[in-house]
Scaffold this active site. Structure first.
Site: not given
Ligand SMILES: *Cc1c(COP(=O)(O)O)cnc(C)c1O
Length: 361
Positions: A102, A172, A196
């Site tokens: 990511w 993030d 999540k």
């Molecule tokens: C799942 C995830 C993403 C992508 O998320 P989207 O909402 O599908 O764009 C980005 N960063 C992390 C750490 C993730 O777990």
């Protein structure tokens, strides 16, 4: 029908009590004769939902008053662009730390908007560890430092918030927000896709320090400008109303569980028993530097990949779902977010032991 043990990495399990509440509310919410999805986002009834969701989130994370909470869309991936559009500033320079899948994606998108300095990377060690802070090569001119506290696919989690001086730290937190208490004041901006550990897909959370608003580059689209979103209380256009409502229920549920300190205790217990079972077996292994193992996403491999299909088949027959690892790393992964009950982790551990015994050489 019983609920299965769901280890999906995302969209992930939601608390059963929350789903039951949503089910009870669906046809006739608050005696209105409609669902919450079928009313104006500007109605007093819905505005109260949004205000309560924000307040409950503020309570859970002890968000200081000089931070704004934004309810947005586009997932974490849209934030990969919105962060530079809003924060990279006129000098167009930013630092990124690369710890896996990511962060690599965030870096790739960042390159479109300015000069991205990858100040540290653990790519050489196949992202099995976090680069030692002493080795980070930060750009003194950077407008912000971006990192990914929990790499959802690799199962790699920072064990502390890195010290970066006065430069705004951007995180993030898609896969570890709300998993334990957090000192929000250490950050310039935090973002997370909801699917999540917050609520359903379609909602994206941004927590931003207010002095960072109003610095977007001219080309920044209206809807992606944090200042505009903040000025309009996240209702510049129609927000994802059902997502906000459901996230609000999750926040109330978290409060009822005793808040983030209580969640941390449970999450640490769940993770430590699962890693313990992996480490104490001959069949399963986890390659991540023990210090940086994620408490939310637990990847593991079987000693023989030829057993993967049989493992997944039997797991499914035991109502243990979504254990297949991400296609880029293979193997298995159990995501054990807040809504995944300790009983589910116990059921997984017990199944893993049985499976290992069956396949003992
Ligand atoms: C799942 C995830 C993403 C992508 O998320 P989207 O909402 O599908 O764009 C980005 N960063 C992390 C750490 C993730 O777990």
């Amino acid at each position: 029908m019983a609920r299965a043990h769901n280890f999906c990495a995302g969209p992930a399990a939601l608390p059963q009590a929350v789903l039951e509440q949503a089910q009870a509310d669906l046809l006739d919410w608050q005696g209105m004769g409609t669902s919450v999805m079928e009313i104006s986002h500007r109605s007093p009834e819905f505005m109260a939902v949004a205000v309560a969701a924000e307040q409950d989130l503020r309570d859970l994370l002890s968000i200081p008053d000089n931070y704004r909470v934004l309810f947005m869309q586009g997932g974490a991936t849209a934030q990969f662009a919105m962060v530079p559009l809003n924060l990279i500033g006129t000098n167009g320079r930013a630092d990124y730390i690369n710890t896996g899948h990511w962060s690599t994606k965030a870096i790739k998108e960042g390159h479109r908007f300015g000069h991205v300095n990858v100040a540290a990377s653990s790519e050489d060690s196949l992202f099995m560890t976090v680069p030692d802070r002493a080795t980070w090569n930060l750009d003194p001119e950077a407008s912000y430092v971006h990192y990914t506290p929990n790499e959802t696919i690799g199962g790699l989690e920072f064990d502390a918030i890195p010290e970066v001086g006065n430069v705004p730290l951007v995180a993030d937190m898609s896969s570890n927000i709300l998993s334990r208490p957090l000192d929000v004041s250490r950050f310039g901006l935090i973002y997370a896709g909801a699917q999540k550990n917050i609520g359903p897909a379609g909602l994206t959370l941004v927590i931003v320090r207010d002095d960072l608003l109003g610095q977007a580059v001219d080309a920044c689209p209206t809807l992606m400008n944090y200042q505009n979103v903040a000025d309009n209380d996240s209702m510049l256009n129609t927000p994802p109303t059902f997502g906000i409502y459901l996230a609000g229920l999750v926040f109330k549920w978290l409060k009822q569980q005793g808040g983030l300190k209580a969640m941390e205790t449970i999450n640490l217990r769940k993770a430590s028993k699962l890693y313990g079972a992996i480490d104490n077996s001959d069949l399963y292994s986890n390659p991540v530097d023990v210090r940086y193992r994620s408490i939310m996403n637990v990847p593991f491999r079987l000693a023989d990949d030829a057993l993967n299909a049989e493992f997944l088949k039997q797991a499914k027959a035991n109502e243990l779902l979504n254990l297949k690892g991400h296609r880029v790393v293979g193997g298995m992964r159990a995501s054990i977010y807040n809504a995944v009950q300790e009983e589910s982790v116990d059921a997984l551990i017990s199944f893993m032991a049985d499976f290992e015994q069956q396949h003992a050489k």
